[in-house]
Enzyme design. Structure first.
Site, PDB file in Angstrom:
ATOM      1  N   VAL A  26      90.227  63.337  41.676  1.00  0.00           N
ATOM      2  CA  VAL A  26      89.176  62.796  40.798  1.00  0.00           C
ATOM      3  C   VAL A  26      89.455  63.055  39.319  1.00  0.00           C
ATOM      4  O   VAL A  26      88.831  62.429  38.454  1.00  0.00           O
ATOM      5  CB  VAL A  26      87.759  63.322  41.163  1.00  0.00           C
ATOM      6  CG1 VAL A  26      87.342  62.897  42.556  1.00  0.00           C
ATOM      7  CG2 VAL A  26      87.649  64.836  40.987  1.00  0.00           C
ATOM      8  N   SER A  57      74.265  70.547  40.999  1.00  0.00           N
ATOM      9  CA  SER A  57      74.035  71.934  41.436  1.00  0.00           C
ATOM     10  C   SER A  57      72.751  72.425  40.794  1.00  0.00           C
ATOM     11  O   SER A  57      72.418  72.012  39.672  1.00  0.00           O
ATOM     12  CB  SER A  57      75.195  72.822  40.991  1.00  0.00           C
ATOM     13  OG  SER A  57      74.861  74.179  41.164  1.00  0.00           O
ATOM     14  N   TYR A 105      80.533  75.555  34.209  1.00  0.00           N
ATOM     15  CA  TYR A 105      80.234  74.777  35.414  1.00  0.00           C
ATOM     16  C   TYR A 105      78.793  74.252  35.337  1.00  0.00           C
ATOM     17  O   TYR A 105      78.532  73.074  35.618  1.00  0.00           O
ATOM     18  CB  TYR A 105      80.418  75.683  36.634  1.00  0.00           C
ATOM     19  CG  TYR A 105      79.988  75.138  37.971  1.00  0.00           C
ATOM     20  CD1 TYR A 105      80.817  74.301  38.719  1.00  0.00           C
ATOM     21  CD2 TYR A 105      78.750  75.498  38.531  1.00  0.00           C
ATOM     22  CE1 TYR A 105      80.417  73.839  39.972  1.00  0.00           C
ATOM     23  CE2 TYR A 105      78.349  75.041  39.774  1.00  0.00           C
ATOM     24  CZ  TYR A 105      79.188  74.209  40.491  1.00  0.00           C
ATOM     25  OH  TYR A 105      78.808  73.750  41.726  1.00  0.00           O
ATOM     26  N   ALA A 106      77.866  75.117  34.937  1.00  0.00           N
ATOM     27  CA  ALA A 106      76.460  74.693  34.801  1.00  0.00           C
ATOM     28  C   ALA A 106      76.342  73.576  33.765  1.00  0.00           C
ATOM     29  O   ALA A 106      75.574  72.618  33.945  1.00  0.00           O
ATOM     30  CB  ALA A 106      75.582  75.885  34.416  1.00  0.00           C
ATOM     31  N   LYS A 136      77.564  70.429  35.431  1.00  0.00           N
ATOM     32  CA  LYS A 136      76.598  69.944  36.423  1.00  0.00           C
ATOM     33  C   LYS A 136      75.322  69.427  35.754  1.00  0.00           C
ATOM     34  O   LYS A 136      74.695  68.476  36.234  1.00  0.00           O
ATOM     35  CB  LYS A 136      76.282  71.055  37.438  1.00  0.00           C
ATOM     36  CG  LYS A 136      77.470  71.418  38.341  1.00  0.00           C
ATOM     37  CD  LYS A 136      77.910  70.241  39.204  1.00  0.00           C
ATOM     38  CE  LYS A 136      78.838  70.656  40.327  1.00  0.00           C
ATOM     39  NZ  LYS A 136      79.253  69.526  41.175  1.00  0.00           N
TER      40      LYS A 136
HETATM   41  P1  NAI Z   1      84.345  72.877  49.036  1.00  0.00           P
HETATM   42  O1  NAI Z   1      85.292  73.702  48.231  1.00  0.00           O
HETATM   43  O2  NAI Z   1      84.038  73.264  50.434  1.00  0.00           O
HETATM   44  O3  NAI Z   1      84.798  71.354  49.024  1.00  0.00           O
HETATM   45  C1  NAI Z   1      85.159  70.715  47.829  1.00  0.00           C
HETATM   46  C2  NAI Z   1      86.188  69.650  48.132  1.00  0.00           C
HETATM   47  O4  NAI Z   1      86.540  69.034  46.886  1.00  0.00           O
HETATM   48  C3  NAI Z   1      87.491  70.219  48.734  1.00  0.00           C
HETATM   49  O5  NAI Z   1      87.862  69.508  49.895  1.00  0.00           O
HETATM   50  C4  NAI Z   1      88.521  70.026  47.627  1.00  0.00           C
HETATM   51  O6  NAI Z   1      89.830  69.783  48.108  1.00  0.00           O
HETATM   52  C5  NAI Z   1      87.936  68.817  46.896  1.00  0.00           C
HETATM   53  N1  NAI Z   1      88.458  68.721  45.536  1.00  0.00           N
HETATM   54  C6  NAI Z   1      88.657  69.717  44.645  1.00  0.00           C
HETATM   55  N2  NAI Z   1      89.251  69.240  43.547  1.00  0.00           N
HETATM   56  C7  NAI Z   1      89.414  67.910  43.738  1.00  0.00           C
HETATM   57  C8  NAI Z   1      89.983  66.862  42.959  1.00  0.00           C
HETATM   58  N3  NAI Z   1      90.512  67.088  41.752  1.00  0.00           N
HETATM   59  N4  NAI Z   1      89.965  65.612  43.463  1.00  0.00           N
HETATM   60  C9  NAI Z   1      89.441  65.359  44.682  1.00  0.00           C
HETATM   61  N5  NAI Z   1      88.934  66.309  45.489  1.00  0.00           N
HETATM   62  C10 NAI Z   1      88.913  67.575  45.002  1.00  0.00           C
HETATM   63  O7  NAI Z   1      83.004  72.841  48.145  1.00  0.00           O
HETATM   64  P2  NAI Z   1      81.481  72.494  48.557  1.00  0.00           P
HETATM   65  O8  NAI Z   1      80.758  73.759  48.553  1.00  0.00           O
HETATM   66  O9  NAI Z   1      81.428  71.609  49.715  1.00  0.00           O
HETATM   67  O10 NAI Z   1      81.042  71.706  47.248  1.00  0.00           O
HETATM   68  C11 NAI Z   1      80.708  70.327  47.254  1.00  0.00           C
HETATM   69  C12 NAI Z   1      79.922  70.019  46.003  1.00  0.00           C
HETATM   70  O11 NAI Z   1      78.698  70.769  46.005  1.00  0.00           O
HETATM   71  C13 NAI Z   1      80.640  70.392  44.713  1.00  0.00           C
HETATM   72  O12 NAI Z   1      80.405  69.408  43.747  1.00  0.00           O
HETATM   73  C14 NAI Z   1      79.995  71.711  44.313  1.00  0.00           C
HETATM   74  O13 NAI Z   1      80.071  71.926  42.930  1.00  0.00           O
HETATM   75  C15 NAI Z   1      78.566  71.484  44.797  1.00  0.00           C
HETATM   76  N6  NAI Z   1      77.791  72.693  45.030  1.00  0.00           N
HETATM   77  C16 NAI Z   1      78.141  73.587  46.021  1.00  0.00           C
HETATM   78  C17 NAI Z   1      77.389  74.723  46.220  1.00  0.00           C
HETATM   79  C18 NAI Z   1      77.735  75.735  47.273  1.00  0.00           C
HETATM   80  O14 NAI Z   1      77.091  76.814  47.304  1.00  0.00           O
HETATM   81  N7  NAI Z   1      78.651  75.483  48.172  1.00  0.00           N
HETATM   82  C19 NAI Z   1      76.194  75.007  45.396  1.00  0.00           C
HETATM   83  C20 NAI Z   1      75.915  73.986  44.423  1.00  0.00           C
HETATM   84  C21 NAI Z   1      76.689  72.889  44.250  1.00  0.00           C
END
Ligand code: NAI
Length: 244
Positions: free
Chosen positions: A59, A137, A150-151, A154
């Protein structure tokens, strides 16, 4: 909610919340295009979802975003829903941040959704009733210690969601935003045990979210059940934040 006949593209679909979204849409009848920078995990995730397709996407790269749009078009495909779920973070004090860290945070969490959305908008407009759901987030709503930039990214996604929603009503596209609180994913697991416990204790419901619970919010915004809702922000965080 029924997504039969709809095509949904999810970023960050190899893991966590993005993966739960991909599964949720597929269970509801959609054709799902999983995208992620992690090709091996993305292919493995797509193999688990019947009828789905994996396309590698970074992305942070405008070329990569445009290549995905070109591939969907070249294959004669269509797009009804875009879910911007890919994200990245490491918790550390703002005073310790390097400029390289800021650049990476902003490139993945803010400019990523911006440039992919722009690349895919022609397809979403063509669908006649496109929907965009951004995964922001609670950090972007109320701030978060150790997640200062990050905040900011978001919070930017929330403002981006609202402004794009205003511009896109004329194209019959709705744009909304989910704000997860702490959610049981590899990203959350990358934090220290102490931090994980502290976050759990701060949540009125005394547990973190399951990725599928966040996905339920995403599906709601993408479905006809929210047909008169655009530019809105929904926290899925067990009551951690209660914002007016
Ligand atoms: P995760 O780390 O489990 O999954 C994130 C995915 O994004 C991974 O598969 C990774 O390979 C992919 N990714 C990273 N950089 C990338 C790039 N440059 N291009 C394409 N894909 C890329 O994270 P999670 O927890 O599932 O997070 C999903 C969303 O939720 C994110 O936007 C995160 O900021 C947000 N979020 C997560 C929270 C949590 O507690 N897990 C809390 C608040 C928000």
């Amino acid at each position: 909610m029924n997504f039969t006949g709809k095509t949904v593209l999810v970023t960050g679909a190899a893991s966590g919340i993005g993966n739960a979204c991909a599964k949720g849409f597929a269970e509801a009848g959609a054709t799902v295009i999983l995208t992620d920078i992690n090709e091996a995990a993305g292919n493995a995730a797509a193999a688990e979802i019947k009828g789905s397709q994996f396309i590698k996407l970074d992305v942070t790269s405008r070329d990569s975003a445009e290549a995905v749009a070109a591939q969907i078009t070249a294959e004669g495909g269509k797009l009804d829903v875009l879910v911007n779920a890919a994200g990245w973070d490491i918790i550390e004090p703002f005073m310790n941040n390097t400029p390289e860290y800021w650049d990476k945070i902003m490139a993945i969490n803010f400019m990523g959704p911006v440039q992919l959305t722009r690349a895919l908008l022609p397809l979403l407009i063509e669908s006649g009733s496109g929907r965009i759901v951004n995964v922001s987030s609670d950090a972007g709503r109320v701030g978060s210690f150790g997640e200062t930039v990050y905040a900011g990214a978001k919070g930017g996604i929330i403002a981006f969601t609202k402004s794009l929603a205003r511009e896109m009503t004329r194209k019959n596209i709705r744009v909304n935003c989910i704000c997860p609180g702490p959610t049981d994913t590899p990203l959350f697991a990358s934090q220290s045990e102490k931090m994980q416990e502290a976050l759990k204790n701060a949540i009125p419901m005394k547990r973190v979210a399951k990725p599928s619970e966040v996905a339920d919010g995403v599906l709601f915004f993408a479905s006809d059940r929210s047909s008169f809702v655009t530019g809105q922000v929904l926290s899925v965080s067990g009551g951690l934040t209660m914002v007016d």
